[in-house]
Write a protein that holds these residues in place. Sequence first.
Motif, mmCIF file in Angstrom:
data_model
loop_
_atom_site.group_PDB
_atom_site.id
_atom_site.type_symbol
_atom_site.label_atom_id
_atom_site.label_comp_id
_atom_site.label_asym_id
_atom_site.label_seq_id
_atom_site.Cartn_x
_atom_site.Cartn_y
_atom_site.Cartn_z
ATOM 1 N N ASP A 97 -5.346 -69.043 -18.913
ATOM 2 C CA ASP A 97 -6.562 -69.448 -18.254
ATOM 3 C C ASP A 97 -6.421 -69.925 -16.346
ATOM 4 O OD1 ASP A 97 -9.279 -69.184 -19.397
ATOM 5 O OD2 ASP A 97 -8.813 -71.098 -20.735
ATOM 6 N N LEU A 98 -4.999 -69.710 -16.657
ATOM 7 C CA LEU A 98 -4.146 -70.430 -15.422
ATOM 8 C C LEU A 98 -4.862 -68.814 -13.769
ATOM 9 C CD1 LEU A 98 -2.249 -71.926 -13.761
ATOM 10 C CD2 LEU A 98 -0.536 -71.007 -14.307
ATOM 11 N N PRO A 99 -4.778 -67.743 -14.237
ATOM 12 C CA PRO A 99 -4.437 -67.478 -12.647
ATOM 13 C C PRO A 99 -5.694 -67.405 -12.574
ATOM 14 C CG PRO A 99 -3.581 -65.784 -14.626
ATOM 15 C CD PRO A 99 -4.108 -66.830 -15.155
ATOM 16 N N SER A 100 -7.193 -67.903 -13.208
ATOM 17 C CA SER A 100 -8.654 -67.918 -13.301
ATOM 18 C C SER A 100 -8.862 -68.574 -12.034
ATOM 19 C CB SER A 100 -9.478 -67.402 -14.218
ATOM 20 O OG SER A 100 -9.059 -68.509 -15.603
ATOM 21 N N THR A 101 -7.911 -70.457 -12.902
ATOM 22 C CA THR A 101 -8.312 -71.290 -12.529
ATOM 23 C C THR A 101 -7.294 -71.304 -11.222
ATOM 24 O OG1 THR A 101 -8.455 -72.480 -14.754
ATOM 25 C CG2 THR A 101 -7.650 -73.560 -12.252
ATOM 26 N N LEU A 102 -6.227 -70.642 -10.622
ATOM 27 C CA LEU A 102 -6.350 -71.062 -9.278
ATOM 28 C C LEU A 102 -6.559 -70.153 -8.559
ATOM 29 C CD1 LEU A 102 -1.656 -70.641 -10.197
ATOM 30 C CD2 LEU A 102 -3.320 -72.784 -9.409
ATOM 31 N N ALA A 103 -6.920 -69.061 -9.148
ATOM 32 C CA ALA A 103 -8.589 -68.352 -7.747
ATOM 33 C C ALA A 103 -9.137 -68.816 -7.897
ATOM 34 C CB ALA A 103 -8.629 -66.902 -8.764
ATOM 35 N N GLY A 104 -10.186 -69.921 -8.799
ATOM 36 C CA GLY A 104 -11.480 -70.207 -8.112
ATOM 37 C C GLY A 104 -10.729 -72.139 -7.453
ATOM 38 N N MET A 105 -9.511 -72.464 -7.556
ATOM 39 C CA MET A 105 -9.284 -73.159 -5.954
ATOM 40 C C MET A 105 -8.836 -72.935 -5.107
ATOM 41 S SD MET A 105 -6.496 -75.136 -9.297
ATOM 42 C CE MET A 105 -5.551 -75.835 -7.956
ATOM 43 N N LEU A 106 -8.634 -72.057 -4.616
ATOM 44 C CA LEU A 106 -8.001 -71.048 -3.753
ATOM 45 C C LEU A 106 -9.477 -70.615 -3.136
ATOM 46 C CD1 LEU A 106 -4.993 -69.096 -4.916
ATOM 47 C CD2 LEU A 106 -5.165 -70.846 -2.685
ATOM 48 N N ALA A 107 -10.125 -70.787 -4.367
ATOM 49 C CA ALA A 107 -11.765 -69.980 -3.720
ATOM 50 C C ALA A 107 -12.456 -70.868 -2.687
ATOM 51 C CB ALA A 107 -12.511 -69.021 -4.475
ATOM 52 N N ALA A 108 -12.511 -72.294 -3.502
ATOM 53 C CA ALA A 108 -12.897 -73.135 -3.547
ATOM 54 C C ALA A 108 -12.538 -73.537 -2.298
ATOM 55 C CB ALA A 108 -12.813 -74.522 -4.102
ATOM 56 N N ARG A 109 -11.266 -73.976 -1.803
ATOM 57 C CA ARG A 109 -10.551 -74.097 -0.588
ATOM 58 C C ARG A 109 -10.788 -73.344 0.655
ATOM 59 N NH1 ARG A 109 -7.690 -78.999 1.351
ATOM 60 N NH2 ARG A 109 -6.657 -77.992 3.297
ATOM 61 N N GLY A 110 -11.849 -72.066 0.641
ATOM 62 C CA GLY A 110 -11.898 -71.137 1.296
ATOM 63 C C GLY A 110 -10.915 -70.363 1.869
ATOM 64 N N ALA A 111 -9.142 -70.500 1.429
ATOM 65 C CA ALA A 111 -7.781 -70.084 1.520
ATOM 66 C C ALA A 111 -8.137 -68.935 1.975
ATOM 67 C CB ALA A 111 -6.940 -70.520 0.289
ATOM 68 N N LYS A 112 -7.192 -68.568 2.993
ATOM 69 C CA LYS A 112 -7.411 -66.850 3.355
ATOM 70 C C LYS A 112 -5.787 -66.074 2.727
ATOM 71 C CE LYS A 112 -10.969 -66.138 6.203
ATOM 72 N NZ LYS A 112 -11.399 -67.714 6.132
ATOM 73 N N THR A 113 -5.162 -67.355 2.940
ATOM 74 C CA THR A 113 -3.689 -66.886 2.994
ATOM 75 C C THR A 113 -3.334 -67.889 1.306
ATOM 76 O OG1 THR A 113 -2.918 -67.874 5.120
ATOM 77 C CG2 THR A 113 -3.454 -65.453 4.879
#
Length: 218
Positions: A63-79
């Motif tokens: 589940d790590l790839p989806s977890t990291l993707a969710g964290m970055l999206a929640a942060r609004g990270a574009k890079t």
Amino acid sequence: MSSRERILGRVRRALSDVSGEDAPIERTYLREHGDRTVEETVELLAENLADYRAIVHRCTTADLPSTLAGMLAARGAKTVLVPPGLEPSWLTEAGADQVPDRAGSTPHELDRIDSVVTACAVAIAETGTIVLDGSPDQGRRRITLVPDHHICVVRVPDQVVSSVPQGLERLDPVRPLTWISGPSATSDIELDRVEGVHGPRTLEVVLVADQASAEVNS
């Protein structure tokens, strides 16, 4: 008799019973405090990380790839800054643009990066400390000090130890070690806490266990 002579006299008297310059020094301090199971040690790490205001997540390796993707999206990270040796599968689901770490990157360029994702060398439960040693999956020291958001992945229980002495045994002292206990913070003379002065304002730690370990602990 001068102050210097008095001090040297005390030193000589204190060393009078030492048999030689190479006499061993007995170190009787505890290597860890308490008798904990592996699961309890991981729980203590999570508790102390949170106490230092780090944000703690838990997931399985799958589940790590989806977890990291969710964290970055929640942060609004574009890079997102990526060390050269980071496991490629970790960011396969991330929507942010992946920026490779380059030796020529300037602090100003790094300051424009939204987030950075790294692994770690070891995590110390008793102090809630994450240690980076500049390995390829962690990158250069500056990439975890300039960007405002750091996500650090810790493999549990393999990378978790109870105490600082146990952590030191796993580290190479000639490597560039960075010890992180929560997000960057400092206090002025009136004890007003300010975060992000000399490092990231936000530290998120992902405790990753393989599927078997996660099922045992659930």
